[in-house]
Scaffold this motif. Structure first.
Motif, PDB file in Angstrom:
ATOM      1  N   ALA A  69      15.884 -31.133   6.930  1.00 25.13           N
ATOM      2  CA  ALA A  69      16.895 -32.300   6.647  1.00 25.13           C
ATOM      3  C   ALA A  69      17.863 -32.468   7.774  1.00 25.13           C
ATOM      4  O   ALA A  69      18.178 -33.946   8.026  1.00 25.13           O
ATOM      5  CB  ALA A  69      17.836 -32.130   5.508  1.00 25.13           C
ATOM      6  N   ASP A  70      18.096 -31.550   8.939  1.00 20.32           N
ATOM      7  CA  ASP A  70      18.704 -31.607   9.896  1.00 20.32           C
ATOM      8  C   ASP A  70      18.037 -32.022  10.955  1.00 20.32           C
ATOM      9  O   ASP A  70      18.409 -32.181  12.093  1.00 20.32           O
ATOM     10  CB  ASP A  70      19.671 -30.553  10.174  1.00 20.32           C
ATOM     11  N   GLY A  71      16.599 -32.409  10.938  1.00 22.29           N
ATOM     12  CA  GLY A  71      15.706 -32.668  11.871  1.00 22.29           C
ATOM     13  C   GLY A  71      15.157 -31.294  12.839  1.00 22.29           C
ATOM     14  O   GLY A  71      14.294 -31.690  13.588  1.00 22.29           O
ATOM     15  N   SER A  72      15.565 -30.159  12.529  1.00 23.83           N
ATOM     16  CA  SER A  72      14.966 -29.157  13.198  1.00 23.83           C
ATOM     17  C   SER A  72      13.580 -28.887  12.810  1.00 23.83           C
ATOM     18  O   SER A  72      13.263 -28.964  11.568  1.00 23.83           O
ATOM     19  CB  SER A  72      15.916 -27.948  13.005  1.00 23.83           C
ATOM     20  N   ASP A  73      12.679 -28.114  13.644  1.00 25.53           N
ATOM     21  CA  ASP A  73      11.259 -27.782  12.943  1.00 25.53           C
ATOM     22  C   ASP A  73      11.311 -26.571  12.147  1.00 25.53           C
ATOM     23  O   ASP A  73      11.655 -25.685  12.705  1.00 25.53           O
ATOM     24  CB  ASP A  73      10.243 -27.605  14.385  1.00 25.53           C
ATOM     25  N   LEU A  74      10.439 -26.704  10.863  1.00 25.73           N
ATOM     26  CA  LEU A  74      10.088 -25.676  10.297  1.00 25.73           C
ATOM     27  C   LEU A  74       8.814 -25.027  10.692  1.00 25.73           C
ATOM     28  O   LEU A  74       8.710 -23.876  10.611  1.00 25.73           O
ATOM     29  CB  LEU A  74      10.193 -26.304   8.769  1.00 25.73           C
ATOM     30  N   ARG A  75       7.888 -25.927  10.725  1.00 27.41           N
ATOM     31  CA  ARG A  75       6.463 -25.606  11.100  1.00 27.41           C
ATOM     32  C   ARG A  75       5.888 -26.630  12.024  1.00 27.41           C
ATOM     33  O   ARG A  75       6.075 -27.895  11.419  1.00 27.41           O
ATOM     34  CB  ARG A  75       5.672 -25.480   9.875  1.00 27.41           C
ATOM     35  N   THR A  76       5.087 -26.385  12.865  1.00 25.13           N
ATOM     36  CA  THR A  76       4.233 -27.091  13.467  1.00 25.13           C
ATOM     37  C   THR A  76       2.882 -26.464  13.611  1.00 25.13           C
ATOM     38  O   THR A  76       2.698 -25.399  13.618  1.00 25.13           O
ATOM     39  CB  THR A  76       4.647 -27.461  14.850  1.00 25.13           C
ATOM     40  N   ALA A  77       1.678 -27.505  13.434  1.00 33.72           N
ATOM     41  CA  ALA A  77       0.359 -26.931  13.630  1.00 33.72           C
ATOM     42  C   ALA A  77      -0.597 -27.869  14.306  1.00 33.72           C
ATOM     43  O   ALA A  77      -0.414 -29.131  14.099  1.00 33.72           O
ATOM     44  CB  ALA A  77      -0.137 -26.745  12.146  1.00 33.72           C
ATOM     45  N   VAL A  78      -1.317 -27.357  15.005  1.00 38.13           N
ATOM     46  CA  VAL A  78      -2.412 -28.128  15.782  1.00 38.13           C
ATOM     47  C   VAL A  78      -3.751 -27.555  15.614  1.00 38.13           C
ATOM     48  O   VAL A  78      -3.775 -26.445  16.018  1.00 38.13           O
ATOM     49  CB  VAL A  78      -2.240 -28.188  17.411  1.00 38.13           C
ATOM     50  N   THR A  79      -4.596 -28.433  14.997  1.00 40.00           N
ATOM     51  CA  THR A  79      -6.011 -28.017  14.808  1.00 40.00           C
ATOM     52  C   THR A  79      -7.015 -28.627  15.901  1.00 40.00           C
ATOM     53  O   THR A  79      -6.769 -29.750  15.801  1.00 40.00           O
ATOM     54  CB  THR A  79      -6.466 -28.294  13.460  1.00 40.00           C
ATOM     55  N   SER A  80      -7.960 -27.960  16.239  1.00 45.22           N
ATOM     56  CA  SER A  80      -8.993 -28.568  16.886  1.00 45.22           C
ATOM     57  C   SER A  80     -10.332 -28.542  16.263  1.00 45.22           C
ATOM     58  O   SER A  80     -10.564 -27.217  16.095  1.00 45.22           O
ATOM     59  CB  SER A  80      -8.834 -28.146  18.464  1.00 45.22           C
ATOM     60  N   PHE A  81     -11.215 -29.340  16.074  1.00 50.62           N
ATOM     61  CA  PHE A  81     -12.290 -29.192  15.199  1.00 50.62           C
ATOM     62  C   PHE A  81     -13.431 -29.159  16.435  1.00 50.62           C
ATOM     63  O   PHE A  81     -13.460 -29.793  17.525  1.00 50.62           O
ATOM     64  CB  PHE A  81     -12.776 -30.334  14.404  1.00 50.62           C
ATOM     65  N   SER A  82     -14.353 -28.313  16.075  1.00 47.48           N
ATOM     66  CA  SER A  82     -15.541 -28.037  16.990  1.00 47.48           C
ATOM     67  C   SER A  82     -16.547 -29.198  16.717  1.00 47.48           C
ATOM     68  O   SER A  82     -16.689 -29.979  15.843  1.00 47.48           O
ATOM     69  CB  SER A  82     -16.449 -26.783  16.800  1.00 47.48           C
ATOM     70  N   PRO A  83     -17.646 -29.323  18.130  1.00 51.97           N
ATOM     71  CA  PRO A  83     -18.754 -30.169  17.655  1.00 51.97           C
ATOM     72  C   PRO A  83     -19.414 -30.102  16.415  1.00 51.97           C
ATOM     73  O   PRO A  83     -20.087 -31.040  15.973  1.00 51.97           O
ATOM     74  CB  PRO A  83     -19.254 -30.063  18.908  1.00 51.97           C
ATOM     75  N   VAL A  84     -19.573 -28.623  16.100  1.00 51.08           N
ATOM     76  CA  VAL A  84     -20.481 -28.412  15.138  1.00 51.08           C
ATOM     77  C   VAL A  84     -19.695 -28.824  13.698  1.00 51.08           C
ATOM     78  O   VAL A  84     -20.705 -29.524  13.001  1.00 51.08           O
ATOM     79  CB  VAL A  84     -20.490 -26.803  14.997  1.00 51.08           C
ATOM     80  N   ALA A  85     -18.651 -28.806  13.537  1.00 49.39           N
ATOM     81  CA  ALA A  85     -17.836 -29.462  12.362  1.00 49.39           C
ATOM     82  C   ALA A  85     -18.128 -30.724  12.513  1.00 49.39           C
ATOM     83  O   ALA A  85     -18.522 -31.445  11.298  1.00 49.39           O
ATOM     84  CB  ALA A  85     -16.405 -29.079  12.324  1.00 49.39           C
ATOM     85  N   LEU A  86     -18.156 -31.562  13.562  1.00 52.51           N
ATOM     86  CA  LEU A  86     -18.241 -33.216  13.610  1.00 52.51           C
ATOM     87  C   LEU A  86     -19.550 -33.455  13.312  1.00 52.51           C
ATOM     88  O   LEU A  86     -19.903 -34.765  12.715  1.00 52.51           O
ATOM     89  CB  LEU A  86     -17.605 -33.639  14.892  1.00 52.51           C
ATOM     90  N   ALA A  87     -20.440 -32.348  13.749  1.00 52.38           N
ATOM     91  CA  ALA A  87     -21.928 -32.942  13.496  1.00 52.38           C
ATOM     92  C   ALA A  87     -22.327 -32.832  12.171  1.00 52.38           C
ATOM     93  O   ALA A  87     -23.142 -33.339  11.462  1.00 52.38           O
ATOM     94  CB  ALA A  87     -22.878 -31.958  14.409  1.00 52.38           C
ATOM     95  N   GLU A  88     -21.724 -31.547  11.421  1.00 54.20           N
ATOM     96  CA  GLU A  88     -22.336 -31.162  10.074  1.00 54.20           C
ATOM     97  C   GLU A  88     -21.457 -31.905   8.956  1.00 54.20           C
ATOM     98  O   GLU A  88     -22.033 -32.016   7.937  1.00 54.20           O
ATOM     99  CB  GLU A  88     -22.096 -29.747   9.968  1.00 54.20           C
ATOM    100  N   VAL A  89     -20.141 -32.241   9.350  1.00 58.92           N
ATOM    101  CA  VAL A  89     -19.144 -32.922   8.318  1.00 58.92           C
ATOM    102  C   VAL A  89     -19.304 -34.359   8.576  1.00 58.92           C
ATOM    103  O   VAL A  89     -18.251 -34.782   9.262  1.00 58.92           O
ATOM    104  CB  VAL A  89     -18.073 -32.058   8.223  1.00 58.92           C
TER     105      VAL A  89
END
Length: 251
Positions: free
Chosen positions: A146-166
């Motif tokens: 509520a005070d604007g401070s970060d609780l959690r951050t996440a960055v996800t990168s998908f592979s060419p395999v995931a993009l080709a298969e899904v």
């Protein structure tokens, strides 16, 4: 859950290519009907909500619905419009919300997500086997107190395999503009429906310069191909790190 018929997608998709805007909206709405975002028989959002969702006018939404109605993909009665796809149902997926462990336990937390087609972090690019500066689908997540401070951050990168298969992930390439609100919560369901068995491996390390911990997740398929890599940062002073997995019963 989602249902599909062999000829519903090509007909609407073929007309969308180079056609009027309402055909393109009809194709995008059909994608959401097919991937189970709106299950068969469930009432569709109001035209006003769909107009905001797709960034078009209500008249364009109305025309798009008429396209799907003529193809028998949407039905309208006194309760409104609802999905009416035919064919055998897809088996109910195991619910594993993406990204695992990202949601904070703080009821007042504010969550924001975005999806972009961009160059991933160098560590991710190396793990995914991507050439320097080659872009891929990257998901950003941020949870703040509520005070604007970060609780959690996440960055996800998908592979060419995931993009080709899904297919559901591949479709995000043209609309991954980094704007807020993009959701990939069902990414793991989409992967499983594409015939991929998911193996999660998480490494948890405490950062030396503070109380935060880093969770590095690598998800592979049954062929040991890397599908995605996630870096999740958690403020260990304010939050507990909880993982919840649901496995199907043997049949």
């Amino acid at each position: 859950m989602a249902r599909t018929t062999p000829h519903d997608r090509p007909r609407t998709r073929a007309r969308a290519e180079g056609g009027p805007l309402y055909w393109k909206v009809a194709a995008r709405l059909l994608d959401e009907l097919r991937d189970g975002t709106i299950p068969p028989g469930e009432r569709l959002p109001a035209e006003r909500q769909l107009a905001v969702h797709f960034g078009v006018s209500r008249e364009t939404v109305r025309q798009a619905l008429e396209v799907l109605r003529r193809d028998g993909l949407v039905a309208t009665d006194r309760r409104g419009s609802h999905a009416a796809l035919t064919g055998p149902p897809v088996a109910a997926p195991v619910r594993l919300t993406f990204p695992v462990g990202a949601r904070s336990g703080d009821p007042d937390a504010c969550d924001r997500t975005a999806v972009a087609w961009e160059t991933p972090p160098p560590e991710h690019a190396a793990a995914l086997g991507l050439a320097a500066h080659r872009p891929t689908l990257v998901h950003h997540y941020r949870s703040t107190a509520a005070d604007g401070s970060d609780l959690r951050t996440a960055v996800t990168s998908f592979s060419p395999v995931a993009l080709a298969e899904v297919a559901e992930l591949a479709r995000y390439r043209d609309r991954a503009d980094g704007s807020d609100g993009a959701q990939l919560r069902r990414a793991y369901d989409w992967m499983r429906r594409a015939g991929l068995t998911l193996h999660h491996r998480d490494s948890i390390t405490r950062l030396p310069d503070g109380p935060s911990v880093r969770v590095t997740r690598r998800v592979r398929d049954q062929y040991a191909r890397l599908l995605e890599i996630t870096d999740l940062l958690v403020d260990a002073r304010q939050d507990a790190l909880v993982y919840e997995f649901t496995l199907p019963a043997a049949v």
